[in-house]
Design a protein around this motif. Structure first.
Motif, PDB file in Angstrom:
ATOM      1  N   ASN A 244       0.661  -1.221  -0.078  1.00  0.00           N
ATOM      2  CA  ASN A 244      -0.036   0.114  -0.029  1.00  0.00           C
ATOM      3  C   ASN A 244       0.897   1.241  -0.054  1.00  0.00           C
ATOM      4  N   GLU A 245       2.039   1.197   0.368  1.00  0.00           N
ATOM      5  CA  GLU A 245       3.014   2.424   0.477  1.00  0.00           C
ATOM      6  C   GLU A 245       4.396   2.055   0.490  1.00  0.00           C
ATOM      7  N   GLU A 246       5.221   2.735  -0.493  1.00  0.00           N
ATOM      8  CA  GLU A 246       6.519   2.608  -0.393  1.00  0.00           C
ATOM      9  C   GLU A 246       7.405   3.713  -0.887  1.00  0.00           C
ATOM     10  N   THR A 247       8.633   4.004  -0.668  1.00  0.00           N
ATOM     11  CA  THR A 247       9.317   5.146  -1.240  1.00  0.00           C
ATOM     12  C   THR A 247      10.105   4.687  -2.463  1.00  0.00           C
ATOM     13  N   GLU A 248      10.177   3.414  -2.728  1.00  0.00           N
ATOM     14  CA  GLU A 248      10.658   2.991  -4.185  1.00  0.00           C
ATOM     15  C   GLU A 248      10.304   1.336  -4.171  1.00  0.00           C
ATOM     16  N   GLY A 249      10.675   0.809  -3.715  1.00  0.00           N
ATOM     17  CA  GLY A 249      10.251  -1.014  -3.476  1.00  0.00           C
ATOM     18  C   GLY A 249      11.477  -1.491  -4.243  1.00  0.00           C
ATOM     19  N   ILE A 250      12.577  -1.816  -3.546  1.00  0.00           N
ATOM     20  CA  ILE A 250      13.838  -2.558  -4.113  1.00  0.00           C
ATOM     21  C   ILE A 250      13.531  -3.864  -4.588  1.00  0.00           C
ATOM     22  N   VAL A 251      12.537  -4.406  -3.932  1.00  0.00           N
ATOM     23  CA  VAL A 251      12.166  -5.843  -4.569  1.00  0.00           C
ATOM     24  C   VAL A 251      11.384  -5.676  -5.611  1.00  0.00           C
ATOM     25  N   VAL A 252      10.745  -4.680  -6.149  1.00  0.00           N
ATOM     26  CA  VAL A 252      10.165  -4.580  -7.427  1.00  0.00           C
ATOM     27  C   VAL A 252      11.146  -4.410  -8.501  1.00  0.00           C
ATOM     28  N   LEU A 253      12.323  -3.707  -8.209  1.00  0.00           N
ATOM     29  CA  LEU A 253      13.598  -3.548  -9.006  1.00  0.00           C
ATOM     30  C   LEU A 253      14.104  -4.903  -9.178  1.00  0.00           C
ATOM     31  N   GLU A 254      13.905  -5.726  -8.234  1.00  0.00           N
ATOM     32  CA  GLU A 254      14.658  -7.235  -8.407  1.00  0.00           C
ATOM     33  C   GLU A 254      13.860  -8.317  -9.035  1.00  0.00           C
ATOM     34  N   ALA A 255      12.593  -7.965  -8.895  1.00  0.00           N
ATOM     35  CA  ALA A 255      11.690  -8.854 -10.001  1.00  0.00           C
ATOM     36  C   ALA A 255      11.833  -8.473 -11.248  1.00  0.00           C
ATOM     37  N   LEU A 256      11.851  -7.025 -11.483  1.00  0.00           N
ATOM     38  CA  LEU A 256      11.997  -6.686 -12.950  1.00  0.00           C
ATOM     39  C   LEU A 256      13.297  -7.079 -13.691  1.00  0.00           C
ATOM     40  N   ALA A 257      14.424  -7.108 -12.681  1.00  0.00           N
ATOM     41  CA  ALA A 257      15.641  -7.400 -13.160  1.00  0.00           C
ATOM     42  C   ALA A 257      15.749  -9.102 -13.492  1.00  0.00           C
ATOM     43  N   SER A 258      14.563  -9.749 -12.693  1.00  0.00           N
ATOM     44  CA  SER A 258      14.754 -11.183 -12.837  1.00  0.00           C
ATOM     45  C   SER A 258      13.956 -11.624 -14.114  1.00  0.00           C
ATOM     46  N   HIS A 259      13.141 -10.627 -15.002  1.00  0.00           N
ATOM     47  CA  HIS A 259      12.232 -10.840 -16.076  1.00  0.00           C
ATOM     48  C   HIS A 259      11.018 -11.737 -15.387  1.00  0.00           C
ATOM     49  N   ALA A 312      14.527  -1.811 -15.024  1.00  0.00           N
ATOM     50  CA  ALA A 312      15.478  -2.080 -13.995  1.00  0.00           C
ATOM     51  C   ALA A 312      17.045  -1.978 -14.753  1.00  0.00           C
ATOM     52  N   GLN A 313      17.311  -1.935 -15.802  1.00  0.00           N
ATOM     53  CA  GLN A 313      18.496  -1.918 -16.549  1.00  0.00           C
ATOM     54  C   GLN A 313      19.038  -0.434 -16.402  1.00  0.00           C
ATOM     55  N   GLU A 314      17.874   0.575 -16.507  1.00  0.00           N
ATOM     56  CA  GLU A 314      18.104   1.933 -16.587  1.00  0.00           C
ATOM     57  C   GLU A 314      18.752   2.383 -14.650  1.00  0.00           C
ATOM     58  N   ARG A 315      18.523   1.100 -13.906  1.00  0.00           N
ATOM     59  CA  ARG A 315      18.941   1.544 -12.569  1.00  0.00           C
ATOM     60  C   ARG A 315      19.868   0.827 -12.116  1.00  0.00           C
ATOM     61  N   ASP A 316      20.724   0.151 -13.044  1.00  0.00           N
ATOM     62  CA  ASP A 316      21.765  -0.732 -12.828  1.00  0.00           C
ATOM     63  C   ASP A 316      22.863   0.144 -11.620  1.00  0.00           C
ATOM     64  N   LEU A 317      23.554  -0.517 -10.933  1.00  0.00           N
ATOM     65  CA  LEU A 317      24.384   0.352  -9.957  1.00  0.00           C
ATOM     66  C   LEU A 317      25.577   0.795 -10.604  1.00  0.00           C
ATOM     67  N   ALA A 318      25.917   0.553 -11.739  1.00  0.00           N
ATOM     68  CA  ALA A 318      27.054   1.387 -12.510  1.00  0.00           C
ATOM     69  C   ALA A 318      26.559   2.624 -12.768  1.00  0.00           C
ATOM     70  N   SER A 319      25.140   2.877 -13.137  1.00  0.00           N
ATOM     71  CA  SER A 319      24.730   4.130 -13.484  1.00  0.00           C
ATOM     72  C   SER A 319      24.454   4.950 -12.089  1.00  0.00           C
ATOM     73  N   ILE A 320      23.853   4.249 -11.270  1.00  0.00           N
ATOM     74  CA  ILE A 320      23.658   5.038  -9.933  1.00  0.00           C
ATOM     75  C   ILE A 320      24.963   5.323  -9.169  1.00  0.00           C
TER      76      ILE A 320
END
Length: 333
Positions: A244-259, A312-320
């Motif tokens: 119901n509430e997130e400031t981002e949701g790292i797990v969402v990025l993990e899911a997207l990165a996992s296809h 997710a790729q746009e948020r890869d740690l190299a870019s961050i």
């Protein structure tokens, strides 16, 4: 240039989203070749602080006395404190005042998303604020059949079993009660909620849900990391995150990165970077979730995993890491 990454009680928060943020920040800075320390007693040029406890306030005062600039990474808001641990709603308004005081003491604020920035602006905070994702280690989430096998063996899944997973602390805010209710409509699928139970922090209704008040097709394995979890992300049939509430949701990025096929609650934090029917699917309530799950599991609507992976790729740690480095240089000037 040397940065102090400060995370108060790092061991205690290791299994939380902020714990993941620490690991991500360290790797992002290493990839950007930025020197850093985790020890506030070391010499450094910039304090990059991530936590909100008493010791964090003391570290800020110390940096101020030494004339060092302070960057606050605002992971916490009143909104994501509510409906979490036992007593969180009572302390949320008090913590909001504390957060405003802490964040306002910085020279610069980082937030994970434009949404979390908007919350801080609504609080009346005047410090410059820039949204920057917590990031994701893309290479960790490549499909690996050996890891998928470990996941399926761990849960004794048959070749015919289809799985729907969520990864989160089992708080009401995270949507655990809706997760269970939706699972009741799909007894043919295994619903697995990964996340440390922290029994002493959970409200009574959540404890009861985990102990006994759930259907047989729902599994609460607690905190699991490593190959089993990675195999779950890459080998599940759906990642369902009804938070119901997130400031981002790292797990969402993990899911997207996992296809992973991804179904989220339609909440403001995902705007504008995640769009229903474009790079994920969204629902506003359990009726929506039930319909989308039926459609996704029966391949009645398009597979959006490639588009989700691009997010997710746009948020890869190299870019961050490069973005953080640029902000550090700006603050030092």
């Amino acid at each position: 240039m040397k940065v102090c990454l400060y995370f108060e009680n790092a061991n205690l928060i290791a299994k939380s989203g902020i714990g993941s943020a620490l690991r991500h920040q360290r790797e992002a800075l290493e990839l950007a070749h930025v020197d850093y320390t985790l020890n506030p007693n070391d010499s450094y040029d910039i304090l990059h602080i991530n936590t909100i406890g008493i010791k964090s306030k003391e570290i800020i005062h110390k940096a101020r006395r030494e004339g060092k600039p302070v960057i606050y990474h605002a992971h916490s808001t009143e909104e994501d404190i509510r409906n979490s641990y036992f007593g969180s709603n009572a302390v949320a308004p008090i913590l909001k005042k504390w957060l405003i005081n802490l964040y306002s003491s910085a020279d610069y604020i980082l937030t994970p998303t434009p949404y979390s920035k908007s919350l801080l602006l609504d609080y009346g905070i005047k410090v410059p604020i820039t949204p920057i994702s917590n990031g994701i280690r893309i290479n960790d989430y490549q499909k690996d059949q050996a890891k998928i096998n470990k996941f399926r063996e761990y849960f004794k899944l048959s070749p015919e079993d289809k799985t729907i997973i969520c990864v989160a602390l089992p708080f009401k805010r995270k949507g655990i009660l809706d997760f269970v209710e939706v699972a009741k409509q799909f007894p043919q699928y295994k619903f697995i909620w990964f996340g440390d139970t922290f029994k002493y922090l959970l409200t009574h209704d959540i404890q009861e849900t985990i102990k006994r008040d759930h259907p047989d097709n729902v599994i609460f394995p607690g905190f699991i990391n490593g190959d089993v979890l990675t195999g779950a992300y890459t080998g599940c049939d759906l990642f369902f995150f009804p938070s119901n509430e997130e400031t981002e949701g790292i797990v969402v990025l993990e899911a997207l990165a996992s296809h992973s096929k991804t179904l989220l609650r339609d909440i403001p934090v995902y705007d504008p970077w995640l769009s229903d029917g474009v790079n994920c699917y969204k629902g506003k309530n359990n009726e929506d979730f039930n319909l989308k799950i039926e459609q996704i599991m029966n391949n009645q609507i398009p597979d959006l995993t490639d588009a989700g992976f691009e997010v997710a790729q746009e948020r890869d740690l190299a870019s961050i890491g490069q973005k953080l480095k640029s902000i550090y240089e700006e603050v030092l000037k």
